[in-house]
Write an enzyme that holds these catalytic residues in place. Structure first.
Site, PDB file in Angstrom:
ATOM      1  N   HIS A  85     -19.000 -14.080 -12.725  1.00 22.73           N
ATOM      2  CA  HIS A  85     -19.020 -14.256 -14.185  1.00 22.73           C
ATOM      3  C   HIS A  85     -18.075 -15.384 -14.577  1.00 22.73           C
ATOM      4  O   HIS A  85     -16.931 -15.454 -14.091  1.00 22.73           O
ATOM      5  CB  HIS A  85     -18.496 -12.990 -14.879  1.00 22.73           C
ATOM      6  CG  HIS A  85     -19.309 -11.753 -14.650  1.00 22.73           C
ATOM      7  ND1 HIS A  85     -20.176 -11.239 -15.598  1.00 22.73           N
ATOM      8  CD2 HIS A  85     -19.372 -10.897 -13.599  1.00 22.73           C
ATOM      9  CE1 HIS A  85     -20.727 -10.120 -15.148  1.00 22.73           C
ATOM     10  NE2 HIS A  85     -20.255  -9.887 -13.923  1.00 22.73           N
ATOM     11  N   HIS A 100     -22.781 -12.019  -7.710  1.00 19.80           N
ATOM     12  CA  HIS A 100     -22.710 -12.949  -8.851  1.00 19.80           C
ATOM     13  C   HIS A 100     -21.275 -13.073  -9.317  1.00 19.80           C
ATOM     14  O   HIS A 100     -20.476 -12.156  -9.185  1.00 19.80           O
ATOM     15  CB  HIS A 100     -23.608 -12.484 -10.001  1.00 19.80           C
ATOM     16  CG  HIS A 100     -23.373 -11.082 -10.450  1.00 19.80           C
ATOM     17  ND1 HIS A 100     -23.891  -9.986  -9.796  1.00 19.80           N
ATOM     18  CD2 HIS A 100     -22.654 -10.592 -11.477  1.00 19.80           C
ATOM     19  CE1 HIS A 100     -23.510  -8.887 -10.407  1.00 19.80           C
ATOM     20  NE2 HIS A 100     -22.745  -9.221 -11.438  1.00 19.80           N
TER      21      HIS A 100
HETATM   22  P1  5GP Z   1     -21.994  -6.723 -13.018  1.00 22.66           P
HETATM   23  O1  5GP Z   1     -21.497  -5.509 -13.722  1.00 22.66           O
HETATM   24  O2  5GP Z   1     -22.992  -6.336 -11.980  1.00 22.66           O
HETATM   25  O3  5GP Z   1     -20.909  -7.608 -12.527  1.00 22.66           O
HETATM   26  O4  5GP Z   1     -22.715  -7.585 -14.132  1.00 22.66           O
HETATM   27  C1  5GP Z   1     -24.079  -7.761 -14.245  1.00 22.66           C
HETATM   28  C2  5GP Z   1     -24.277  -8.673 -15.434  1.00 22.66           C
HETATM   29  O5  5GP Z   1     -25.640  -9.010 -15.491  1.00 22.66           O
HETATM   30  C3  5GP Z   1     -23.901  -8.047 -16.779  1.00 22.66           C
HETATM   31  O6  5GP Z   1     -22.931  -8.851 -17.419  1.00 22.66           O
HETATM   32  C4  5GP Z   1     -25.219  -7.999 -17.539  1.00 22.66           C
HETATM   33  O7  5GP Z   1     -25.052  -8.292 -18.907  1.00 22.66           O
HETATM   34  C5  5GP Z   1     -26.049  -9.052 -16.833  1.00 22.66           C
HETATM   35  N1  5GP Z   1     -27.480  -8.783 -16.800  1.00 22.66           N
HETATM   36  C6  5GP Z   1     -28.097  -7.587 -16.608  1.00 22.66           C
HETATM   37  N2  5GP Z   1     -29.435  -7.751 -16.594  1.00 22.66           N
HETATM   38  C7  5GP Z   1     -29.655  -9.076 -16.783  1.00 22.66           C
HETATM   39  C8  5GP Z   1     -30.858  -9.857 -16.864  1.00 22.66           C
HETATM   40  O8  5GP Z   1     -31.977  -9.368 -16.778  1.00 22.66           O
HETATM   41  N3  5GP Z   1     -30.704 -11.196 -17.039  1.00 22.66           N
HETATM   42  C9  5GP Z   1     -29.463 -11.786 -17.160  1.00 22.66           C
HETATM   43  N4  5GP Z   1     -29.435 -13.108 -17.355  1.00 22.66           N
HETATM   44  N5  5GP Z   1     -28.319 -11.072 -17.101  1.00 22.66           N
HETATM   45  C10 5GP Z   1     -28.416  -9.738 -16.909  1.00 22.66           C
END
Ligand code: 5GP
Length: 140
Positions: free
Chosen positions: A104, A102
């Protein structure tokens, strides 16, 4: 490390859990981050499974970045942002917490502080309103 098809974003892609969707095409889906670091914090994911950038099929990356650009411009417009921060984490040591690739998208303006990563859950009515603002900017 292998891909876990039961990660939370795979469940969103299968419609097993809800999201505040802002954009979808054949290859990608964009939706609001539920723990936004700033209002308008949006995630773009490829539909093809991969843990992160490191194991992704290169063919998935072009369509992903096209969607990131499209949604980033809409986020900038919807939130009247001065700039856009793009972040992408690979593996826990680099801060990754959800193991489906993903990207951001965070609107940035002078004087607005970022809240903590994976911090506080936002109000769903507010996320729905922000998603609507971005969808409107996409079609304007
Ligand atoms: P990472 O640290 O993996 O780059 O970020 C994962 C992101 O996913 C975080 O910013 C967190 O807030 C978001 N996130 C975690 N669980 C969920 C969810 O169930 N739904 C959505 N829409 N975002 C999520």
């Amino acid at each position: 490390m292998s891909y876990d098809p039961d990660n939370i974003f795979a469940k969103i892609l299968r419609g097993e859990i809800p999201c505040h969707k802002v954009y979808e095409d054949d290859a990608t889906l964009a939706f609001m981050d539920v723990m936004p670091q700033v209002d308008g914090h949006t995630l773009v994911i490829p539909k093809a499974p991969s843990r992160n950038l490191l194991d992704a099929d290169p063919a998935a990356l072009g369509p992903l970045m096209v969607s990131v650009q499209k949604v980033a411009n809409a986020v900038r417009k919807a939130f009247a942002a001065e700039g856009i921060l793009i972040k992408q984490f690979n593996e826990p040591a680099a801060g990754q917490t959800v193991f489906h690739l993903h990207v951001h998208i965070l609107p940035r303006s002078a004087g607005s502080e970022l809240r903590p990563h994976s911090g506080k859950m936002a109000d769903h009515a507010l996320l729905a309103r922000h998603a609507e603002m971005i969808r409107s900017a996409l079609t304007a």
